[in-house]
Design a protein around this motif. Sequence first.
Motif, PDB file in Angstrom:
ATOM      1  N   MET A   1     -22.114 -58.890 -36.056  1.00 36.83           N
ATOM      2  CA  MET A   1     -21.470 -59.972 -35.332  1.00 36.83           C
ATOM      3  C   MET A   1     -21.763 -61.313 -35.994  1.00 36.83           C
ATOM      4  SD  MET A   1     -19.604 -58.678 -32.991  1.00 36.83           S
ATOM      5  CE  MET A   1     -19.101 -60.139 -32.163  1.00 36.83           C
ATOM      6  N   LEU A   2     -23.004 -61.508 -36.403  1.00 35.91           N
ATOM      7  CA  LEU A   2     -23.349 -62.775 -37.041  1.00 35.91           C
ATOM      8  C   LEU A   2     -22.557 -62.946 -38.334  1.00 35.91           C
ATOM      9  CD1 LEU A   2     -25.065 -65.349 -37.049  1.00 35.91           C
ATOM     10  CD2 LEU A   2     -26.861 -64.045 -38.208  1.00 35.91           C
ATOM     11  N   ASP A   3     -22.459 -61.890 -39.127  1.00 40.32           N
ATOM     12  CA  ASP A   3     -21.696 -61.974 -40.374  1.00 40.32           C
ATOM     13  C   ASP A   3     -20.232 -62.308 -40.106  1.00 40.32           C
ATOM     14  OD1 ASP A   3     -23.962 -61.404 -41.850  1.00 40.32           O
ATOM     15  OD2 ASP A   3     -23.435 -59.296 -42.162  1.00 40.32           O
ATOM     16  N   GLY A   4     -19.638 -61.689 -39.109  1.00 40.27           N
ATOM     17  CA  GLY A   4     -18.245 -61.966 -38.764  1.00 40.27           C
ATOM     18  C   GLY A   4     -18.036 -63.407 -38.346  1.00 40.27           C
ATOM     19  N   HIS A   5     -18.959 -63.930 -37.554  1.00 33.47           N
ATOM     20  CA  HIS A   5     -18.888 -65.340 -37.170  1.00 33.47           C
ATOM     21  C   HIS A   5     -18.988 -66.236 -38.406  1.00 33.47           C
ATOM     22  CE1 HIS A   5     -19.639 -64.033 -33.024  1.00 33.47           C
ATOM     23  NE2 HIS A   5     -19.308 -65.265 -32.643  1.00 33.47           N
ATOM     24  N   ASN A   6     -19.937 -65.942 -39.248  1.00 34.82           N
ATOM     25  CA  ASN A   6     -20.183 -66.824 -40.386  1.00 34.82           C
ATOM     26  C   ASN A   6     -19.107 -66.730 -41.462  1.00 34.82           C
ATOM     27  OD1 ASN A   6     -22.322 -68.199 -39.293  1.00 34.82           O
ATOM     28  ND2 ASN A   6     -23.823 -66.705 -40.029  1.00 34.82           N
ATOM     29  N   ARG A   7     -18.433 -65.595 -41.591  1.00 30.93           N
ATOM     30  CA  ARG A   7     -17.283 -65.517 -42.499  1.00 30.93           C
ATOM     31  C   ARG A   7     -16.167 -66.443 -42.013  1.00 30.93           C
ATOM     32  NH1 ARG A   7     -18.829 -60.182 -42.976  1.00 30.93           N
ATOM     33  NH2 ARG A   7     -17.484 -59.496 -41.273  1.00 30.93           N
ATOM     34  N   ALA A   8     -15.906 -66.438 -40.710  1.00 27.64           N
ATOM     35  CA  ALA A   8     -14.872 -67.320 -40.148  1.00 27.64           C
ATOM     36  C   ALA A   8     -15.251 -68.781 -40.336  1.00 27.64           C
ATOM     37  CB  ALA A   8     -14.660 -67.003 -38.665  1.00 27.64           C
ATOM     38  N   ARG A   9     -16.512 -69.099 -40.167  1.00 26.93           N
ATOM     39  CA  ARG A   9     -16.973 -70.481 -40.324  1.00 26.93           C
ATOM     40  C   ARG A   9     -16.894 -70.914 -41.796  1.00 26.93           C
ATOM     41  NH1 ARG A   9     -19.662 -72.604 -35.854  1.00 26.93           N
ATOM     42  NH2 ARG A   9     -21.073 -73.891 -37.108  1.00 26.93           N
ATOM     43  N   LEU A  17     -23.908 -70.134 -38.509  1.00 32.44           N
ATOM     44  CA  LEU A  17     -24.718 -70.014 -37.296  1.00 32.44           C
ATOM     45  C   LEU A  17     -25.972 -69.211 -37.605  1.00 32.44           C
ATOM     46  CD1 LEU A  17     -21.904 -69.012 -34.751  1.00 32.44           C
ATOM     47  CD2 LEU A  17     -23.010 -71.248 -34.951  1.00 32.44           C
ATOM     48  N   THR A  18     -27.008 -69.417 -36.813  1.00 31.32           N
ATOM     49  CA  THR A  18     -28.184 -68.554 -36.866  1.00 31.32           C
ATOM     50  C   THR A  18     -28.227 -67.737 -35.582  1.00 31.32           C
ATOM     51  OG1 THR A  18     -29.611 -70.268 -35.913  1.00 31.32           O
ATOM     52  CG2 THR A  18     -29.496 -70.147 -38.326  1.00 31.32           C
ATOM     53  N   TRP A  19     -28.907 -66.601 -35.664  1.00 32.22           N
ATOM     54  CA  TRP A  19     -29.021 -65.707 -34.509  1.00 32.22           C
ATOM     55  C   TRP A  19     -30.096 -66.219 -33.568  1.00 32.22           C
ATOM     56  CZ3 TRP A  19     -25.948 -62.043 -32.796  1.00 32.22           C
ATOM     57  CH2 TRP A  19     -26.418 -61.217 -31.768  1.00 32.22           C
ATOM     58  N   SER A  20     -29.812 -66.160 -32.276  1.00 35.42           N
ATOM     59  CA  SER A  20     -30.775 -66.558 -31.258  1.00 35.42           C
ATOM     60  C   SER A  20     -31.063 -65.374 -30.341  1.00 35.42           C
ATOM     61  CB  SER A  20     -30.219 -67.723 -30.426  1.00 35.42           C
ATOM     62  OG  SER A  20     -30.977 -67.896 -29.246  1.00 35.42           O
ATOM     63  N   ASP A  21     -32.308 -64.934 -30.319  1.00 36.25           N
ATOM     64  CA  ASP A  21     -32.693 -63.866 -29.400  1.00 36.25           C
ATOM     65  C   ASP A  21     -32.551 -64.314 -27.946  1.00 36.25           C
ATOM     66  OD1 ASP A  21     -33.240 -62.059 -31.450  1.00 36.25           O
ATOM     67  OD2 ASP A  21     -35.364 -62.612 -31.544  1.00 36.25           O
ATOM     68  N   THR A  22     -32.777 -65.586 -27.684  1.00 33.93           N
ATOM     69  CA  THR A  22     -32.630 -66.106 -26.317  1.00 33.93           C
ATOM     70  C   THR A  22     -31.183 -66.027 -25.869  1.00 33.93           C
ATOM     71  OG1 THR A  22     -34.518 -67.580 -26.593  1.00 33.93           O
ATOM     72  CG2 THR A  22     -32.945 -68.148 -24.848  1.00 33.93           C
ATOM     73  N   LEU A  23     -30.252 -66.485 -26.717  1.00 36.08           N
ATOM     74  CA  LEU A  23     -28.835 -66.393 -26.367  1.00 36.08           C
ATOM     75  C   LEU A  23     -28.404 -64.934 -26.236  1.00 36.08           C
ATOM     76  CD1 LEU A  23     -27.323 -69.194 -28.639  1.00 36.08           C
ATOM     77  CD2 LEU A  23     -27.591 -69.252 -26.149  1.00 36.08           C
ATOM     78  N   ALA A  24     -28.924 -64.064 -27.102  1.00 39.30           N
ATOM     79  CA  ALA A  24     -28.597 -62.639 -27.011  1.00 39.30           C
ATOM     80  C   ALA A  24     -29.091 -62.049 -25.693  1.00 39.30           C
ATOM     81  CB  ALA A  24     -29.182 -61.880 -28.195  1.00 39.30           C
ATOM     82  N   ALA A  25     -30.258 -62.476 -25.236  1.00 37.80           N
ATOM     83  CA  ALA A  25     -30.776 -61.996 -23.941  1.00 37.80           C
ATOM     84  C   ALA A  25     -29.895 -62.487 -22.799  1.00 37.80           C
ATOM     85  CB  ALA A  25     -32.221 -62.457 -23.741  1.00 37.80           C
ATOM     86  N   HIS A  26     -29.444 -63.740 -22.871  1.00 38.65           N
ATOM     87  CA  HIS A  26     -28.532 -64.254 -21.840  1.00 38.65           C
ATOM     88  C   HIS A  26     -27.216 -63.489 -21.872  1.00 38.65           C
ATOM     89  CE1 HIS A  26     -30.659 -68.455 -21.958  1.00 38.65           C
ATOM     90  NE2 HIS A  26     -31.457 -67.483 -21.545  1.00 38.65           N
ATOM     91  N   ALA A  27     -26.722 -63.213 -23.083  1.00 40.92           N
ATOM     92  CA  ALA A  27     -25.488 -62.453 -23.231  1.00 40.92           C
ATOM     93  C   ALA A  27     -25.649 -61.040 -22.680  1.00 40.92           C
ATOM     94  CB  ALA A  27     -25.074 -62.407 -24.707  1.00 40.92           C
TER      95      ALA A  27
END
Length: 140
Positions: A1-9, A17-27
């Motif tokens: 998912m991170l790679d897909g986001h960063n290819r678009a960016r 973007l960088t990966w956030s474990d906190t955001l992943a936990a909220h998700a």
Amino acid sequence: MLDGHNRARAAVGVTPLTWSDTLAAHAQAYADQLAASGRFQHAEQPQGPAREGENLWTGTRDAYALSEMIGHWVAERDQFVNLATPAFSRTGRWEDVAHYSQIVWRGSRQVGCAIASNRSDDYLVCRYSPAGNVVGQRAF
């Protein structure tokens, strides 16, 4: 998912973007709620700096790869114009491009995603910080 986001960016010259474990936990917590309830709607969140951007996706359980899920969001770029939010869609409907614009939002720095499933469907939730799609601002 991170790679897909960063290819678009990268395609529009926006920092990765960088990966956030906190955001992943909220998700994950919200994806679990969606799967348990079977409803599909954005989370209620407070306004202000603690607000997280959110992209949602749902589809038949085990029928889609992660690349297809994010691919649906990125495909919205065909209708996207880099004008101030909410006038950033060729269709005149901001909803038609809001997933893509959140992905490429220049002010977002982190992302965290998670999937939960029930008997029939998968629910993907991605959370972003800071949130994008700010009214009156351009994505990049």
